[in-house]
Scaffold this motif. Structure first.
Motif, short mmCIF file in Angstrom:
data_model
loop_
_atom_site.label_atom_id
_atom_site.label_comp_id
_atom_site.label_asym_id
_atom_site.label_seq_id
_atom_site.Cartn_x
_atom_site.Cartn_y
_atom_site.Cartn_z
N ASP A 70 105.59 96.15 -27.23
CA ASP A 70 104.96 97.14 -26.33
C ASP A 70 103.40 96.70 -25.99
O ASP A 70 102.91 97.17 -25.26
N ASP A 71 102.69 95.87 -26.95
CA ASP A 71 101.60 95.72 -26.98
C ASP A 71 101.20 94.06 -26.46
O ASP A 71 100.51 93.43 -26.68
N ASP A 72 102.33 93.74 -25.51
CA ASP A 72 102.46 92.40 -25.07
C ASP A 72 101.50 91.87 -24.05
O ASP A 72 101.31 90.64 -23.71
N ASP A 73 100.51 92.99 -23.56
CA ASP A 73 99.59 92.37 -22.65
C ASP A 73 98.23 91.63 -23.14
O ASP A 73 97.30 91.16 -22.49
N ASN A 74 98.36 91.63 -24.55
CA ASN A 74 97.28 91.06 -25.30
C ASN A 74 97.48 89.64 -25.21
O ASN A 74 98.41 89.08 -25.22
N ILE A 75 95.95 89.16 -25.31
CA ILE A 75 95.96 87.51 -25.04
C ILE A 75 95.67 87.09 -26.71
O ILE A 75 94.59 87.47 -27.13
N THR A 76 96.56 86.31 -27.11
CA THR A 76 96.38 85.82 -28.53
C THR A 76 96.21 84.22 -28.52
O THR A 76 96.95 83.55 -27.54
N PRO A 77 95.90 83.64 -29.40
CA PRO A 77 96.26 82.16 -29.56
C PRO A 77 97.71 81.81 -29.52
O PRO A 77 97.81 80.71 -28.89
N GLU A 78 98.35 82.54 -30.15
CA GLU A 78 100.03 82.30 -30.21
C GLU A 78 100.47 82.29 -28.67
O GLU A 78 101.09 81.37 -28.56
N SER A 79 100.26 83.35 -28.15
CA SER A 79 100.74 83.55 -26.65
C SER A 79 100.19 82.57 -25.78
O SER A 79 100.83 82.00 -24.83
N ILE A 80 98.93 82.04 -25.74
CA ILE A 80 98.35 81.10 -24.92
C ILE A 80 99.02 79.70 -25.21
O ILE A 80 99.40 79.13 -24.43
N GLY A 81 98.95 79.61 -26.60
CA GLY A 81 99.56 78.15 -26.87
C GLY A 81 100.95 78.06 -26.48
O GLY A 81 101.19 76.95 -25.99
N ALA A 82 101.81 79.17 -26.49
CA ALA A 82 103.05 79.10 -26.24
C ALA A 82 103.21 78.66 -24.54
O ALA A 82 103.86 78.21 -23.88
N PHE A 83 102.29 79.58 -23.84
CA PHE A 83 102.09 79.54 -22.35
C PHE A 83 101.90 78.07 -22.07
O PHE A 83 102.52 77.41 -20.81
N LEU A 84 100.99 77.48 -22.73
CA LEU A 84 100.68 75.99 -22.19
C LEU A 84 101.73 75.24 -22.69
O LEU A 84 101.93 74.16 -21.89
N MET A 85 102.20 75.27 -23.77
CA MET A 85 103.50 74.40 -23.93
C MET A 85 104.80 74.70 -22.92
O MET A 85 105.05 73.71 -22.52
N ASP A 86 104.96 75.78 -22.44
CA ASP A 86 105.87 76.04 -21.41
C ASP A 86 105.48 75.37 -20.07
O ASP A 86 106.29 74.78 -19.36
N ILE A 87 104.39 75.27 -19.62
CA ILE A 87 103.79 74.34 -18.58
C ILE A 87 103.97 73.22 -18.88
O ILE A 87 104.26 72.37 -17.83
N GLY A 88 103.73 72.52 -20.16
CA GLY A 88 103.73 71.09 -20.31
C GLY A 88 105.28 70.72 -20.13
O GLY A 88 105.40 69.61 -19.75
N GLN A 89 106.18 71.85 -20.38
CA GLN A 89 107.66 71.31 -20.41
C GLN A 89 108.19 71.78 -19.13
O GLN A 89 109.67 71.60 -19.00
N GLY A 90 107.43 72.17 -18.25
CA GLY A 90 108.01 72.43 -16.91
C GLY A 90 108.69 73.88 -16.68
O GLY A 90 109.64 74.03 -15.81
N LYS A 91 108.58 74.71 -17.60
CA LYS A 91 109.03 75.90 -17.55
C LYS A 91 108.43 77.00 -16.75
O LYS A 91 109.21 77.94 -16.55
N VAL A 92 107.18 76.51 -16.31
CA VAL A 92 106.51 77.65 -15.37
C VAL A 92 106.13 77.07 -14.12
O VAL A 92 105.84 75.67 -14.09
N GLU A 93 106.85 77.68 -13.15
CA GLU A 93 106.37 77.09 -11.71
C GLU A 93 104.67 77.40 -11.20
O GLU A 93 104.40 78.50 -11.74
N ALA A 94 104.33 76.67 -10.62
CA ALA A 94 103.01 76.88 -10.03
C ALA A 94 102.91 77.97 -9.35
O ALA A 94 103.88 78.28 -8.83
N TRP A 95 101.68 78.62 -9.17
CA TRP A 95 101.69 79.95 -8.18
C TRP A 95 102.00 79.41 -6.87
O TRP A 95 101.48 78.29 -6.44
N ASP A 96 102.58 80.38 -6.24
CA ASP A 96 103.08 79.94 -4.83
C ASP A 96 101.90 80.48 -3.94
O ASP A 96 102.07 80.20 -2.38
N GLY A 97 100.80 81.15 -4.39
CA GLY A 97 99.80 81.38 -3.36
C GLY A 97 100.04 82.80 -2.70
O GLY A 97 99.02 83.17 -1.78
N THR A 98 100.86 83.42 -3.07
CA THR A 98 100.92 84.73 -2.38
C THR A 98 100.90 85.91 -3.60
O THR A 98 100.11 87.06 -2.94
N THR A 99 101.62 85.78 -4.33
CA THR A 99 101.75 87.01 -5.35
C THR A 99 100.37 86.89 -6.26
O THR A 99 99.90 85.80 -6.33
#
Length: 362
Positions: free
Chosen positions: A317-346
């Motif tokens: 429930d406290d998942d809005d926090n920014i941590t080294p672990e969550s940012i590291g995982a987010f960067l890994m997901d981007i590198g592996q193509g699991k995150v689509e680039a922002w579409d410029g609208t939302t």
């Protein structure tokens, strides 16, 4: 360390701060810089955002500086005095050395950096270090310290080192140690104590070897993104990880917490913090909702792609926090193509429905 809890600590820490600018009169200012007195002066204009941002940092530094070498001048009421010293933008920080020389302060406008500058400003340009004990103490005496061990046969290096020290003494402390027994080669080491990094050069054949050493040492693992340095980051052929917050304490806490992640990716990514109070207009082009902070977004300038870090990412429930672990995982997901680039609208605002098409795969 979670950024969400840091914000509360910042508010509690600031709750008791009631001090404000205590500007010097023209007579007080002239007395302060007269004779052999040294002083660091902040020429400010109270209505400017940058002067307002400096205020708590300057007050903190002033309260810590026992010799009272810090003072401020209100250019709104002392315009002729500020004009006399060629102040054209605010705040302007100038150091008066007590011998008629005035130098512009170019460092971070943080209390710790201001106090560190004062310490090195009154040191010799190069501090002699006659023993290993003194060299070891000097090495950790500043955020950035340089120690040279110059062979007697390299007199030309001594001249280059003295020139370098004169050029950079406002940002680093320079020391000269004796070469150790059995050593003949000249070595120069620069210690970035803020980030825990050391840089050494022994091949001094290139004419710019020493200046490149210092510049690498001065480059923070997590820098502060401003209008003045944005082109340096945008042209560095690296993607940029932005952290937005209006709170200096929160940005500092993020930089400390994220240091290990930034070091891991430093060959490929530039990590920066952004003062959302001064540069909040940069948030929207990065897919972030203006005014919703702290916030993170990753930009690939080479391909024009943006990846806003989605609020609501996590396992509790406290998942809005920014941590080294969550940012590291987010960067890994981007590198592996699991995150689509922002579409410029939302925009990443934590709204129901999440991030639209940009993060459907998360």
């Amino acid at each position: 360390m979670r950024i969400g809890s840091i914000e509360l600590l910042c508010l509690l820490a600031g709750a008791g701060l009631s001090a404000a600018w205590n500007h010097a009169s023209e007579d007080e200012f002239r007395r302060a810089i007269a004779g052999h007195n040294h002083a660091l002066v902040a020429f400010i204009e109270p209505s400017t955002a940058a002067s307002q941002a400096l205020e708590p940092e300057w007050i903190s530094a002033t309260e810590s500086e026992k010799k009272k070498s810090l003072l401020s001048v209100d250019c709104a009421s002392a315009s002729s005095l500020c004009k006399e010293f060629d102040v054209i933008s605010y705040p302007a920080l100038r150091f008066f050395d007590g011998h008629g020389k005035m130098t512009s302060y170019r460092g971070p406008r943080r209390a710790s950096s201001i106090l560190a500058y004062l310490k090195r400003a009154v040191r010799p340009t190069i501090t002699p270090l006659p023993s290993d004990k003194k060299a070891a103490a000097f090495q950790s005496s500043d955020d950035h310290a340089v120690i040279a061990r110059i062979s007697p046969r390299d007199s030309h290096v001594r001249v280059l080192y003295e020139t370098l020290a004169s050029q950079y003494r406002d940002r680093l402390s320079f020391g000269l140690a004796k070469t150790k027994t059995g050593e003949e080669a000249t070595t120069v080491a620069c210690y970035n104590n803020r980030d825990g990094q050391q840089f050494t050069v022994s091949d001094l054949t290139p004419i710019n070897a020493l200046s490149e050493l210092v510049e690498r040492c001065l480059t923070p693992v997590i820098g502060e993104f401003t209008r003045a340095n944005e082109m340096k980051y945008l042209q560095a052929d690296k993607s940029i990880v932005f952290f937005f917050s209006p709170s200096p304490a929160e940005r500092d806490a993020y930089a400390r917490a994220m240091l290990s992640v930034a070091k891991m990716y430093k060959e490929y990514l530039s990590f920066v913090t952004v003062d959302a109070g001064e540069y909040g207009d940069l948030a929207a082009p990065l897919g972030l909702a203006p005014g919703v902070y702290p916030a993170v977004s990753v930009q690939n300038p080479m391909f024009g792609k943006v990846f806003p870090y989605p609020q609501g990412r996590g396992d509790n429930d406290d998942d809005d926090n920014i941590t080294p672990e969550s940012i590291g995982a987010f960067l890994m997901d981007i590198g592996q193509g699991k995150v689509e680039a922002w579409d410029g609208t939302t925009v990443s605002a934590g709204e129901e429905g999440g991030q639209g098409r940009a993060h459907d795969e998360l």
